[in-house]
Every structure is written in C-alpha cells, then in structure tokens.
Design a protein around this motif. Sequence first.
Motif, PDB file in Angstrom:
ATOM      1  N   ARG A   1       0.849  -1.206   0.000  1.00  0.00           N
ATOM      2  CA  ARG A   1       0.000   0.000   0.000  1.00  0.00           C
ATOM      3  C   ARG A   1       0.879   1.249   0.000  1.00  0.00           C
ATOM      4  NH1 ARG A   1      -4.869   0.470  -1.460  1.00  0.00           N
ATOM      5  NH2 ARG A   1      -5.217   2.041   0.097  1.00  0.00           N
ATOM      6  N   ARG A   2       1.946   1.244   0.796  1.00  0.00           N
ATOM      7  CA  ARG A   2       2.852   2.395   0.834  1.00  0.00           C
ATOM      8  C   ARG A   2       3.511   2.610  -0.539  1.00  0.00           C
ATOM      9  NH1 ARG A   2       4.968  -0.091   5.304  1.00  0.00           N
ATOM     10  NH2 ARG A   2       3.838   0.449   7.161  1.00  0.00           N
TER      11      ARG A   2
ATOM     12  N   SER B   1       1.038   4.032  -3.016  1.00  0.00           N
ATOM     13  CA  SER B   1       0.634   5.420  -2.767  1.00  0.00           C
ATOM     14  C   SER B   1       1.790   6.392  -2.891  1.00  0.00           C
ATOM     15  CB  SER B   1      -0.002   5.538  -1.391  1.00  0.00           C
ATOM     16  OG  SER B   1       0.967   5.328  -0.379  1.00  0.00           O
ATOM     17  N   GLY B   2       3.005   5.869  -3.060  1.00  0.00           N
ATOM     18  CA  GLY B   2       4.169   6.707  -3.212  1.00  0.00           C
ATOM     19  C   GLY B   2       4.741   7.233  -1.905  1.00  0.00           C
ATOM     20  N   GLU B   3       4.368   6.652  -0.810  1.00  0.00           N
ATOM     21  CA  GLU B   3       4.897   7.087   0.501  1.00  0.00           C
ATOM     22  C   GLU B   3       6.330   6.685   0.680  1.00  0.00           C
ATOM     23  OE1 GLU B   3       2.539   6.060   3.933  1.00  0.00           O
ATOM     24  OE2 GLU B   3       0.702   6.364   2.812  1.00  0.00           O
TER      25      GLU B   3
END
Length: 81
Positions: A75-76, A79-81
């Motif tokens: 997920r990170r 999302s580009g985190e």
Amino acid sequence: MTIQVNITPNGRMSLPADLRKRLGLAGGGALLVEETPDGVILRTVAQSIDHARALARKYTANKPEASVDVFLANRRAESGE
C-alpha cells in the motif's frame, strides 16, 4: 452438547451455571452472537478470536504475501509514501 434454554417475555435467557463455569463466564462476561443460515452461534470473545485466527490461517497458509506487513508495504509503495 445440546441444552434447552428458555427466553423470557422481555427477551432474556439464562445459561446453566455449569456451562457458564466451563466457558469462564461464572462471574459474568460477554458472548458474541453470530447469525448463520443454519441458526445462531454463541461464542465467548476468546473463542471468536480463535475462530478468526483459524480462518486467517486457512486463507493465508503458505502465502507469505498475505501478511499484514507485506500488505502495508505494498500500500505504501502504491501510494508513493
């Protein structure tokens, strides 16, 4: 084991003392009620946790990509985190 309990006009029911003692509910406690197509299942909170863990093992067995850590990492990354 099957036991019969009666429901009062105001909707209350009492579990027999020996059953409450075996379930660890002698001093009071909580039960979770699950409605199924076949009827109603009463489980203690501990039994519900064990049941959920068994289901998780069933669907994630031998699938390391199914871990929470991998899910969060994906997920990170997405999302580009």
